[in-house]
Design an enzyme around this catalytic site. Structure first.
Site, short mmCIF file in Angstrom:
data_model
loop_
_atom_site.label_atom_id
_atom_site.label_comp_id
_atom_site.label_asym_id
_atom_site.label_seq_id
_atom_site.Cartn_x
_atom_site.Cartn_y
_atom_site.Cartn_z
N TYR A 1 0.82 -1.19 0.00
CA TYR A 1 0.00 0.00 0.00
C TYR A 1 0.86 1.26 0.00
CZ TYR A 1 -3.53 -3.39 1.15
OH TYR A 1 -4.36 -4.46 1.10
N SER B 1 7.37 1.96 10.05
CA SER B 1 7.17 0.79 9.22
C SER B 1 5.70 0.45 9.08
CB SER B 1 7.90 -0.40 9.84
OG SER B 1 7.44 -1.60 9.28
N LYS B 2 5.34 -0.01 7.87
CA LYS B 2 3.95 -0.43 7.71
C LYS B 2 3.80 -1.90 8.06
CE LYS B 2 5.04 -0.58 2.81
NZ LYS B 2 4.82 0.06 1.52
N ARG B 3 4.94 -2.54 8.25
CA ARG B 3 4.89 -3.96 8.58
C ARG B 3 4.48 -4.20 10.03
NH1 ARG B 3 9.55 -5.98 5.41
NH2 ARG B 3 8.76 -6.00 3.26
#
Length: 491
Positions: free
Chosen positions: A14, A249-251
């Site tokens: 995304y 972080s998007k994680r």
RNA sequence: GCCCUCAUCGUCUAGGGGACCAGGACGUAAGCCUUUCAAGCUUAAAACCGGAGUUCGAAUCUCCGUGAGGGCACCA
């Protein structure tokens, strides 16, 4: 020369807020100078490509108002704008480098590489095929051995990377090994692909994250090998996690001290009820400032002042609370109807049946109370949620106190019922005059306050609500009277 | 481990040798207003990472520390 900038995401997920930020600066620069902003998809790692990611990113960019002049969907004179559709081109350039002695085929197996890394070879590769005899290379090829193409980095000396924000950054060449530019599956790595594309697409200014600064010497050397002019390099600082360590972080979901989720994806900002103008304004204040102590501005206003060279190289933590404030400021500028329509879906998401007429009635009172659209939810439960108020919260004891003893409370509510049944017009002035008079009459201190507070609780079932008169009006005469009946019966 | 970057209030920032006992904004605190919660208005606390230089003079220039981050893939 026209300014040409680009946003070149890989479709692995995304749109990250940091990517949007970097895209914003590139876009602003192109727009300021009447140049072009392009969208290019860097999908050369096919194993990481996520279906739908491109659409998601385009949607995000559009939401931010970042439009592109050339891209996979709109085409352009230098297309295609998707790297997997350009592989023949990259191969051609990779072999050109071999032909000019600046690259070579490397037959090292994954096992060999693994062993070199384990042995602690700098860069993980000892350049064993760099000067391999031509006839032996031919033999290996004839046997059908797979190979990659590596770029020959100079063994000695140093490479200067001209960074717009930091000046020349000097790297000793012996820090680097010979990097793979074309993988054994024939696809290019970032190093080759982005560089060929940026050159062919005539990109003049490259905005990208600092994580690229360390590999920029490879790119500088490759530009020299090709004899191409280097674009202006702008390495933007990292966005740090506001709580805790490392980059945003998007994680891994992070949380604020307040316990709220740290928003990372563009879609999360949309869902959280922020306005695109506010988010863009917010992002423009990160690493750059308008000047004149000005914090709130439109992007159009910012353009004349904007310059890539003014961006601060220091890493930043996003000041989310400032975004809330800014968004609140933008909400104050919205007209009531638009605001109501924006808030409505968030209320409906609660499972409430939302009547626009009623919503419109409370909206003027709600407006200054909103920083984001979902902020309206706790205020408006009484209006749209038909489940009966909690009896322990709304009881005879809760509706009375020493300034308004039970008997007086019951009498006051009864008087209020009579008043509301006939009050004309049913507006804030009339209700205000009548109800505050009733209040003053029954409270022990002769002030309406204690009564009005209880009235709010009785009518809305909430400790916190929009102003009572507005709440009653939004509820409507019949529903308000019905609730008063219920209250009176409690005593 | 090696290489690279960065460093002003809690946070985002202004400032780039004298105009700085460092300005703005958010947030925080207090007060006013007030039927709740907000909004609004007023006020307050709050920073030049440390040490050496250079200079008549350093937040600003240099160096060394320290701290924070980034990079060392057939990922981008």
């Amino acid at each position: 020369m026209t300014v040409r900038t680009r946003f070149a995401p890989s479709p692995t997920g995304y749109l990250h807020i940091g990517s949007a930020w970097s895209a914003l600066f590139g876009w602003m620069y192109a727009r300021k100078y009447g140049g072009q902003f392009l969208l290019r998809i860097e999908d050369t790692d096919t194993s990481r490509t996520v279906p739908g990611a491109i659409e998601n990113m385009m949607e995000g960019l559009r939401w931010f108002g970042l439009d592109w002049d050339e891209g996979p969907d709109v085409g352009g004179p230098y297309g295609p704008y998707v790297q997997t559709e350009r592989v023949a081109l990259y191969q051609e350039y990779a072999y050109w480098l071999i032909g000019h002695g600046r690259a070579y085929k490397c037959f090292a197996t994954p096992e060999e590489l693994e062993a070199m890394r384990a042995a602690g070879v700098p860069g993980g590769y000892d350049r064993r095929y760099r000067d391999y005899p031509a006839d032996q290379v031919a033999d290996l090829e004839a046997q059908g051995k797979p190979y990659v193409i590596r770029f020959k980095m100079p063994l000695t000396g140093e490479t200067a990377v001209p960074d717009l924000l930091r000046g020349n950054v000097i790297f000793p060449n012996d820090q680097f090994t010979d990097y793979v530019i074309l993988k054994s599956n024939g696809l290019p790595t970032y190093h080759l692909a982005h560089l060929v594309d940026d050159h062919l697409m005539k990109i003049t200014h490259v905005t990208r994250g600092v994580e690229w600064l360390n590999t920029a010497p490879i790119h500088v050397q490759m530009y020299q090998a090709f004899g191409w002019e280097l674009p202006v390099l702008v390495h933007l600082p990292v966005i740090l996690n506001p709580s805790g360590k490392g980059k945003l972080s998007k994680r891994h979901q992070a949380f604020m001290d307040s316990g709220e989720k740290v928003l990372v994806r563009a879609s999360e900002f949309i869902e959280a009820g922020y306005l695109p103008e506010a988010v863009v304004n917010f992002l423009a204040n990160i690493g750059w400032s308008f000047g004149n102590d000005r914090e709130k501005f439109t992007i159009a206003e910012a353009l004349p002042h904007f310059d890539l060279a003014d961006i601060s190289p220091a890493p930043v933590k996003l000041p989310y609370s400032k975004l809330d404030w800014l968004n609140g400021q933008y909400i104050q500028e919205m007209d009531i109807l638009t605001l109501a329509q924006a808030v409505k879906p968030y209320l409906e998401k609660q499972g409430w049946e939302v009547n626009l007429e009623s919503l419109l009635l409370v909206m003027p009172a709600m407006k200054p109370r909103l920083k984001t659209f979902p902020d309206a939810i706790p205020f408006l439960r009484f209006l749209f949620d038909e489940t009966p108020p909690d009896e322990t919260a709304v009881s005879a004891t809760a509706l009375s106190d020493d300034k308004l003893p039970p008997t007086a409370a019951k009498a006051a509510f009864t008087a209020a019922r009579h008043f509301l049944a006939t009050a004309v017009p049913f507006d804030v002035e009339t209700l205000g005059a009548g109800l505050s008079q009733i209040g003053s009459q029954y409270t022990t201190n002769g002030k309406p306050g204690p009564f009005l507070g209880k009235l709010r609780l009785g009518i809305t079932g909430q400790q916190v609500s929009p102003p009572v008169y507005e709440s009653i009006i939004a509820l409507g005469r019949d529903r308000a009277l019905a609730r008063l009946e219920t209250i009176i019966a409690l005593f």
